[in-house]
Design a protein around this motif. Sequence first.
Motif, PDB file in Angstrom:
ATOM      1  N   LEU A 186     -24.123 -21.887 -67.725  1.00 63.27           N
ATOM      2  CA  LEU A 186     -25.339 -22.363 -67.047  1.00 63.27           C
ATOM      3  C   LEU A 186     -25.053 -22.701 -65.581  1.00 63.27           C
ATOM      4  O   LEU A 186     -25.879 -22.446 -64.702  1.00 63.27           O
ATOM      5  N   ARG A 187     -23.868 -23.261 -65.318  1.00 67.10           N
ATOM      6  CA  ARG A 187     -23.500 -23.563 -63.917  1.00 67.10           C
ATOM      7  C   ARG A 187     -23.386 -22.280 -63.094  1.00 67.10           C
ATOM      8  O   ARG A 187     -23.809 -22.232 -61.941  1.00 67.10           O
ATOM      9  N   GLN A 188     -22.790 -21.248 -63.688  1.00 70.38           N
ATOM     10  CA  GLN A 188     -22.646 -19.978 -62.969  1.00 70.38           C
ATOM     11  C   GLN A 188     -24.018 -19.334 -62.726  1.00 70.38           C
ATOM     12  O   GLN A 188     -24.279 -18.778 -61.661  1.00 70.38           O
ATOM     13  N   LEU A 189     -24.887 -19.408 -63.722  1.00 70.41           N
ATOM     14  CA  LEU A 189     -26.237 -18.843 -63.556  1.00 70.41           C
ATOM     15  C   LEU A 189     -26.977 -19.565 -62.435  1.00 70.41           C
ATOM     16  O   LEU A 189     -27.685 -18.955 -61.640  1.00 70.41           O
ATOM     17  N   LYS A 190     -26.780 -20.881 -62.379  1.00 64.52           N
ATOM     18  CA  LYS A 190     -27.440 -21.663 -61.325  1.00 64.52           C
ATOM     19  C   LYS A 190     -26.903 -21.273 -59.950  1.00 64.52           C
ATOM     20  O   LYS A 190     -27.663 -21.194 -58.969  1.00 64.52           O
ATOM     21  N   ALA A 191     -25.589 -21.014 -59.870  1.00 62.80           N
ATOM     22  CA  ALA A 191     -25.001 -20.600 -58.599  1.00 62.80           C
ATOM     23  C   ALA A 191     -25.586 -19.261 -58.141  1.00 62.80           C
ATOM     24  O   ALA A 191     -25.909 -19.076 -56.962  1.00 62.80           O
ATOM     25  N   VAL A 192     -25.725 -18.322 -59.077  1.00 62.98           N
ATOM     26  CA  VAL A 192     -26.324 -17.024 -58.743  1.00 62.98           C
ATOM     27  C   VAL A 192     -27.770 -17.223 -58.284  1.00 62.98           C
ATOM     28  O   VAL A 192     -28.215 -16.629 -57.296  1.00 62.98           O
ATOM     29  N   ASP A 193     -28.471 -18.094 -58.999  1.00 59.57           N
ATOM     30  CA  ASP A 193     -29.859 -18.366 -58.648  1.00 59.57           C
ATOM     31  C   ASP A 193     -29.968 -18.899 -57.222  1.00 59.57           C
ATOM     32  O   ASP A 193     -30.835 -18.478 -56.448  1.00 59.57           O
ATOM     33  N   GLY A 194     -29.069 -19.817 -56.865  1.00 59.05           N
ATOM     34  CA  GLY A 194     -29.072 -20.369 -55.513  1.00 59.05           C
ATOM     35  C   GLY A 194     -28.784 -19.302 -54.466  1.00 59.05           C
ATOM     36  O   GLY A 194     -29.395 -19.283 -53.386  1.00 59.05           O
ATOM     37  N   ALA A 195     -27.858 -18.395 -54.777  1.00 64.05           N
ATOM     38  CA  ALA A 195     -27.505 -17.326 -53.841  1.00 64.05           C
ATOM     39  C   ALA A 195     -28.675 -16.356 -53.655  1.00 64.05           C
ATOM     40  O   ALA A 195     -28.962 -15.918 -52.539  1.00 64.05           O
ATOM     41  N   VAL A 210     -30.931 -15.347 -50.145  1.00 64.52           N
ATOM     42  CA  VAL A 210     -31.298 -14.000 -49.703  1.00 64.52           C
ATOM     43  C   VAL A 210     -32.815 -13.899 -49.546  1.00 64.52           C
ATOM     44  O   VAL A 210     -33.328 -13.417 -48.520  1.00 64.52           O
ATOM     45  N   GLY A 211     -33.527 -14.398 -50.562  1.00 63.92           N
ATOM     46  CA  GLY A 211     -34.981 -14.377 -50.513  1.00 63.92           C
ATOM     47  C   GLY A 211     -35.521 -15.113 -49.289  1.00 63.92           C
ATOM     48  O   GLY A 211     -36.461 -14.644 -48.637  1.00 63.92           O
ATOM     49  N   ASP A 212     -34.900 -16.253 -48.960  1.00 62.40           N
ATOM     50  CA  ASP A 212     -35.356 -17.024 -47.802  1.00 62.40           C
ATOM     51  C   ASP A 212     -35.217 -16.231 -46.499  1.00 62.40           C
ATOM     52  O   ASP A 212     -36.107 -16.279 -45.652  1.00 62.40           O
ATOM     53  N   THR A 213     -34.119 -15.502 -46.339  1.00 68.64           N
ATOM     54  CA  THR A 213     -33.948 -14.745 -45.091  1.00 68.64           C
ATOM     55  C   THR A 213     -34.951 -13.594 -45.011  1.00 68.64           C
ATOM     56  O   THR A 213     -35.500 -13.321 -43.941  1.00 68.64           O
ATOM     57  N   VAL A 214     -35.203 -12.950 -46.162  1.00 69.20           N
ATOM     58  CA  VAL A 214     -36.174 -11.850 -46.170  1.00 69.20           C
ATOM     59  C   VAL A 214     -37.584 -12.397 -45.916  1.00 69.20           C
ATOM     60  O   VAL A 214     -38.359 -11.828 -45.138  1.00 69.20           O
ATOM     61  N   LEU A 215     -37.900 -13.527 -46.543  1.00 71.00           N
ATOM     62  CA  LEU A 215     -39.221 -14.135 -46.372  1.00 71.00           C
ATOM     63  C   LEU A 215     -39.447 -14.572 -44.927  1.00 71.00           C
ATOM     64  O   LEU A 215     -40.492 -14.296 -44.332  1.00 71.00           O
ATOM     65  N   ARG A 216     -38.435 -15.222 -44.348  1.00 72.09           N
ATOM     66  CA  ARG A 216     -38.557 -15.672 -42.951  1.00 72.09           C
ATOM     67  C   ARG A 216     -38.782 -14.477 -42.020  1.00 72.09           C
ATOM     68  O   ARG A 216     -39.634 -14.520 -41.129  1.00 72.09           O
ATOM     69  N   SER A 217     -38.052 -13.420 -42.255  1.00 70.61           N
ATOM     70  CA  SER A 217     -38.203 -12.225 -41.434  1.00 70.61           C
ATOM     71  C   SER A 217     -39.617 -11.634 -41.600  1.00 70.61           C
ATOM     72  O   SER A 217     -40.253 -11.231 -40.620  1.00 70.61           O
ATOM     73  N   HIS A 218     -40.081 -11.607 -42.837  1.00 74.60           N
ATOM     74  CA  HIS A 218     -41.426 -11.089 -43.114  1.00 74.60           C
ATOM     75  C   HIS A 218     -42.491 -11.936 -42.413  1.00 74.60           C
ATOM     76  O   HIS A 218     -43.414 -11.399 -41.781  1.00 74.60           O
ATOM     77  N   LEU A 219     -42.372 -13.252 -42.529  1.00 76.77           N
ATOM     78  CA  LEU A 219     -43.327 -14.153 -41.865  1.00 76.77           C
ATOM     79  C   LEU A 219     -43.305 -13.901 -40.361  1.00 76.77           C
ATOM     80  O   LEU A 219     -44.349 -13.754 -39.726  1.00 76.77           O
ATOM     81  N   HIS A 220     -42.107 -13.850 -39.797  1.00 80.60           N
ATOM     82  CA  HIS A 220     -41.930 -13.721 -38.355  1.00 80.60           C
ATOM     83  C   HIS A 220     -42.453 -12.377 -37.833  1.00 80.60           C
ATOM     84  O   HIS A 220     -43.206 -12.337 -36.851  1.00 80.60           O
ATOM     85  N   HIS A 221     -42.056 -11.294 -38.488  1.00 82.40           N
ATOM     86  CA  HIS A 221     -42.387  -9.965 -37.963  1.00 82.40           C
ATOM     87  C   HIS A 221     -43.727  -9.411 -38.423  1.00 82.40           C
ATOM     88  O   HIS A 221     -44.330  -8.596 -37.733  1.00 82.40           O
ATOM     89  N   HIS A 222     -44.177  -9.801 -39.604  1.00 81.15           N
ATOM     90  CA  HIS A 222     -45.377  -9.152 -40.149  1.00 81.15           C
ATOM     91  C   HIS A 222     -46.547 -10.076 -40.398  1.00 81.15           C
ATOM     92  O   HIS A 222     -47.689  -9.721 -40.133  1.00 81.15           O
ATOM     93  N   VAL A 223     -46.266 -11.268 -40.938  1.00 82.01           N
ATOM     94  CA  VAL A 223     -47.393 -12.127 -41.342  1.00 82.01           C
ATOM     95  C   VAL A 223     -48.098 -12.721 -40.128  1.00 82.01           C
ATOM     96  O   VAL A 223     -49.333 -12.735 -40.066  1.00 82.01           O
ATOM     97  N   THR A 224     -47.319 -13.187 -39.143  1.00 84.60           N
ATOM     98  CA  THR A 224     -47.938 -13.849 -37.984  1.00 84.60           C
ATOM     99  C   THR A 224     -48.726 -12.879 -37.096  1.00 84.60           C
ATOM    100  O   THR A 224     -49.491 -13.311 -36.243  1.00 84.60           O
TER     101      THR A 224
END
Lengths: 98, 98, 98, 98
Positions: C49-58, C62-76
Motif C-alpha cells: 500500500l505504501r508503494q502504491l501511494k508513492a506511485v499515486d503521488g508521482a 506528472v498530472g499537475d505539470t500537464v494540467l498547469r501547461s494546459h491551463l497556461h497555453h490553452h484554457v486561458t
Amino acid sequence: MSDSTEDCHLALDPAVRDAARQRLASIRGHVEGIVRMLEREDVYCVDVLRQLKAVDGALEKVGDTVLRSHLHHHVTSARERGDADVIVDELMEIMKYR
Amino acid sequence: MSDSTEDCHLALDPAVRDAARQRLASIRGHVEGIVRMLEREDVYCVDVLRQLKAVDGALEKVGDTVLRSHLHHHVTSARERGDADVIVDELMEIMKYR
Amino acid sequence: MSDSTEDCHLALDPAVRDAARQRLASIRGHVEGIVRMLEREDVYCVDVLRQLKAVDGALEKVGDTVLRSHLHHHVTSARERGDADVIVDELMEIMKYR
Amino acid sequence: MSDSTEDCHLALDPAVRDAARQRLASIRGHVEGIVRMLEREDVYCVDVLRQLKAVDGALEKVGDTVLRSHLHHHVTSARERGDADVIVDELMEIMKYR
C-alpha cells in the motif's frame, strides 16, 4: 479605481452565487445535525463518518459549480484580460487539494 | 437485547466524541461565514473555493480522529467480538470516497 | 483542415511533454518493482500500500505539470479561440476525480 | 525467530497477491502506453490527463483489494495478536493520502 473595475469583472456570477449560498445554508443545517448527533452517548463511529462523508460530497458539489463558473467566466478569458499567470497560479493552488 | 449491548460496546469514545462535537460546532460557524460571504455581490470565486477547501480540511481532521478511534476501539477487536465481516464492509464503504 | 490546425494549437508543450515522458518512464519502473515485490510470498500488505501511494503521488505530480501547461497555453486563451465551452467541459470531467 | 513468525502471519493473502500482481502488470502496460503517447508531437494535454486518471483509478482498485485483505486478515485480529497500536498507526498513515 482599475482595481475595483477588475474585482467587478471577476465577481462570482449572481445566479451561481445564489445557488451556492442556498446549498451552503443547507450544509450548515447538516453540520448542525451532526453536532446534535454527537451529543448522544451511544452514537456509532461509522454513522458519524457516513454523515461527514455526505457533507463532504455536498461541499464538493458546491465547489464544482463555483469552479465551473470561474473557469467559464474568468479563466477562459484570462489571456484577453492579461492576468493569466495569476489566474493559473490560483487555480493550481486550489486544485492541489481536491 | 444482545443488540443494545453490542451498540453500547461500539459507541464512539466519549473524549473523541466531545472533541469532534466542538470541532464540528466550529466548522458550522465557518460554513455560516461562507454563507454570509456569498451575500456580497463582489465576492471572488477563488476566495469562495479557498474557504470551501478550508472547511473540507477541517472536516477531514474530525473524520481522522473518529476513524482512528473506531480502528483502535472496534476494528482491531472485531475478530474477538465476531463481527469482522460487517466491520470490514463498513470500513471499505466509508474509505472509498476519501 | 481546420481541425488539424486546431489540434496543432492545442498540442502539449514540447518541454512539458518531454519531462512528463521521462517521469512516466520512471513510474513504469516503479510499478515494475511492485510487480516483482508481489512475487515474494512474505510481502506485507502495508508495504504494498505504501508503494502504491508513492506511485499515486508521482502520477499526480506528472498530472499537475500537464494540467498547469494546459491551463497556461490553452484554457486561458479559450475565449479568444472560441472553444471555451468544450474546454471547460473537458476540464470539469478530468478534475472530478482528482 | 518470533519476528519471522509474525511476518509470516502478516503476509499478504496469496490469492489477493496474485490478483494484484496481474493487475499491476497490466497497469505497467498502460503506463508504457502513455510513455509512447508522449512521444507524439501533437498529443493533446487532456488526452494525457484522461489516461493518467485511468491509471489512477486502476491503482486505486488494486489498493482497495490489498486494503480489504489487510483489514480482514490482520487488522480485525490485531487486539488478539497484541500489535493493535502499530497496526492502527500504519493504517492512519496510509489512509491519510487516499
